[in-house]
Write an enzyme that holds these catalytic residues in place. Structure first.
Site, PDB file in Angstrom:
ATOM      1  N   SER A  67      -4.828  -8.348   5.749  1.00 44.34           N
ATOM      2  CA  SER A  67      -3.746  -7.857   6.829  1.00 44.34           C
ATOM      3  C   SER A  67      -3.426  -7.427   8.300  1.00 44.34           C
ATOM      4  O   SER A  67      -3.986  -7.832   8.726  1.00 44.34           O
ATOM      5  CB  SER A  67      -5.306  -6.513   6.418  1.00 44.34           C
ATOM      6  OG  SER A  67      -5.003  -4.796   7.223  1.00 44.34           O
ATOM      7  N   ASP A 118       0.859  -1.200  -0.155  1.00 42.19           N
ATOM      8  CA  ASP A 118       0.086  -0.018   0.062  1.00 42.19           C
ATOM      9  C   ASP A 118       1.361   1.063  -0.203  1.00 42.19           C
ATOM     10  O   ASP A 118       1.025   2.325  -0.317  1.00 42.19           O
ATOM     11  CB  ASP A 118      -0.878  -0.198   1.263  1.00 42.19           C
ATOM     12  CG  ASP A 118      -2.540  -1.375   0.766  1.00 42.19           C
ATOM     13  OD1 ASP A 118      -2.584  -1.392  -0.272  1.00 42.19           O
ATOM     14  OD2 ASP A 118      -2.849  -1.619   2.610  1.00 42.19           O
ATOM     15  N   ASP A 154      -8.472   3.377  11.986  1.00 44.97           N
ATOM     16  CA  ASP A 154      -6.620   4.213  12.193  1.00 44.97           C
ATOM     17  C   ASP A 154      -6.405   5.415  11.690  1.00 44.97           C
ATOM     18  O   ASP A 154      -6.261   6.640  12.078  1.00 44.97           O
ATOM     19  CB  ASP A 154      -5.534   3.570  11.577  1.00 44.97           C
ATOM     20  CG  ASP A 154      -5.867   1.534  12.165  1.00 44.97           C
ATOM     21  OD1 ASP A 154      -5.320   1.641  13.529  1.00 44.97           O
ATOM     22  OD2 ASP A 154      -5.638   0.414  11.782  1.00 44.97           O
TER      23      ASP A 154
HETATM   24  N1  ARG Z   1      -9.304  -3.801  14.759  1.00 43.98           N
HETATM   25  C1  ARG Z   1      -8.159  -2.438  15.559  1.00 43.98           C
HETATM   26  C2  ARG Z   1      -7.814  -1.337  15.863  1.00 43.98           C
HETATM   27  O1  ARG Z   1      -9.191  -1.166  15.570  1.00 43.98           O
HETATM   28  C3  ARG Z   1      -6.429  -3.262  14.137  1.00 43.98           C
HETATM   29  C4  ARG Z   1      -6.968  -2.458  13.196  1.00 43.98           C
HETATM   30  C5  ARG Z   1      -5.731  -2.977  11.796  1.00 43.98           C
HETATM   31  N2  ARG Z   1      -5.527  -3.833  11.846  1.00 43.98           N
HETATM   32  C6  ARG Z   1      -5.441  -4.597  10.841  1.00 43.98           C
HETATM   33  N3  ARG Z   1      -5.081  -6.050  11.047  1.00 43.98           N
HETATM   34  N4  ARG Z   1      -4.469  -3.865   9.537  1.00 43.98           N
HETATM   35  O2  ARG Z   1      -7.638  -1.162  16.498  1.00 43.98           O
END
Ligand code: ARG
Length: 412
Positions: free
Chosen positions: A175, A14, A123
């Site tokens: 991911s 990405d 995020d």
């Molecule tokens: N669900 C988690 C959060 O919101 C992790 C997010 C990132 N997860 C990922 N597999 N890239 O903090």
């Protein structure tokens, strides 16, 4: 001269594609900022890849010590765990990444920052809100949220078209995000919440069936709620967490399988591995039960939920956070001592605790000799404690004399 943008760059597909996209489509000079928060990737390789993708410059920051000191350990002291299970590794990393993006943007006199979050997750909120709090003048670009590439294949095609070398690591259908506090895994077959996660998604933890038959014990020393030693050896936070990740991971400790509520309104299924965090949270709680009073423990549990939500929801850089920290820090004054943890077959259990500030008094608790507790005084206490109960029971619960006292009747 082109405007500069600082991109939080992991070295993955990405953000490699994002470098070129920011340059081609938006006309920026891209400064790729790679921050190590525990994955310890080879920066040489990542650096070259950034330049090959079209970055004007690649910058490295070691964020490990700050991450543990200012993010992970304060969250531990607060007991912050989202929806009862997620120790918040990813969520805690975001405000530090935001802070470092802003720092580098200032050094480089950049006009903007960029991150690789999608438009569906938490995020993006954490990055955007943090940057807005720290540097409201900086523009924020989230390429993945803005471009029209939908799949990994689209991105691979873009990379091929532009001759961008992409990571050569084996293609993963998942991911992931990782730092010292834990690893998050989603997508692929995990999107079916009925499917058991395949064993190959895990990297930090052994399967329980392959974990040692014999338990390991580890003694964790705390000073004012902060872990300071393992088995009596004083360690800096980064070393302590690394060692514990390995030790507990060997025993399969710290796997979490959770359907959680994202801030953006979606329920999502996420797998976590957080060996050290799991052990430390359990040990810290055990020490609090020895050193805090009942109302302190109760109020602290409420604050812990607020604190977890605040971290999850991207509100790290807020005055409300400062208020919660003030309470948490005050509670940690006497949370000093040691907890002995047993690690065995996926579980981390406190089996011993001691503290110079312990509230546990064996001469009060004992059923053996040496008892100083005045049992006859209990009678008077119970008389007063039960007084309102007796009054109300007589007036309202026993409507008919002699009728059996029923709190709830099945017919109702
Ligand atoms: N669900 C988690 C959060 O919101 C992790 C997010 C990132 N997860 C990922 N597999 N890239 O903090």
């Amino acid at each position: 001269m082109a405007k500069k943008i600082v991109l939080a760059y992991s070295g993955g597909l990405d953000t490699c594609v994002a470098i070129r996209w920011l340059k081609e489509e938006r006309g920026y000079d891209v400064i790729a900022l790679h921050i190590d928060m525990g994955t310890e990737k080879e920066f040489d390789v990542i650096h070259e890849r950034a330049i090959a993708a079209g970055a004007a410059k690649a910058v490295f920051r070691d964020g490990k010590a700050d991450f543990i000191r200012y993010f992970a350990f304060p969250a531990l002291a607060a007991g912050a765990v989202y929806q009862g299970h997620y120790p918040l590794a990813t969520a805690l990393g975001r405000p530090l990444i935001s802070k470092l993006m802003v720092d580098v943007a200032r050094e480089e006199d950049a006009a903007a920052v960029a991150h690789g979050s999608t438009g569906k997750g938490n995020d993006q909120v954490r990055f955007d809100v943090s940057v807005q709090a720290l540097a409201p003048d900086l523009e924020i670009v989230a390429p993945v949220r803005e471009w029209d590439m939908k799949t990994r294949e689209d991105e691979m095609a873009y990379a091929a078209r532009h001759n961008i070398p992409v990571p050569t690591t084996k293609e993963s259908p998942y991911s992931t995000d990782e730092n010292l506090w834990g690893r998050s895994i989603e997508c692929g077959v995990l999107e079916d919440p009925w499917q058991e996660p395949p064993e190959d998604i895990y990297e930090l933890t052994r399967s329980v069936k392959d974990a040692p038959e014999e338990p390991s014990y580890v003694e964790i020393g705390f000073a004012h709620g902060i872990p300071v030693s393992l088995d009596g050896e004083e360690l800096d936070g980064v070393t302590l967490v690394k060692r514990l990740n390995f030790l507990a991971g060997e025993h399969g400790v710290g796997r979490v399988d959770l359907v959680e509520d994202r801030l953006v309104g979606i329920k999502s299924r996420e797998i976590y591995e957080a060996p050290a965090a799991t052990v430390l949270l359990a040990a810290h709680e055990a020490l609090e039960h020895l050193t805090l009073s009942k109302p302190q423990i109760r109020m602290k549990a409420r604050v812990a939920q607020e604190y977890a939500d605040l971290i999850y929801n991207g509100l790290w850089f807020t005055a409300y956070h400062q208020d919660l920290v003030a309470f948490v820090q005050s509670t940690q004054r006497h949370v000093t001592g040691a907890v002995r943890m047993r690690l065995h077959k996926g579980r981390a259990v406190p089996v011993g605790r001691r503290s110079p500030k312990s509230l546990y008094d064996v001469s009060l608790a004992t059923y053996d000799k040496g008892d100083v507790y005045d049992q006859s005084a209990a009678v008077g206490f119970i008389k007063i404690w039960g007084l309102p109960v007796r009054v109300q029971a007589r007036a309202q619960l026993l409507a008919e004399p002699g009728e059996p006292l029923r709190i709830a009747s099945p017919e109702q």
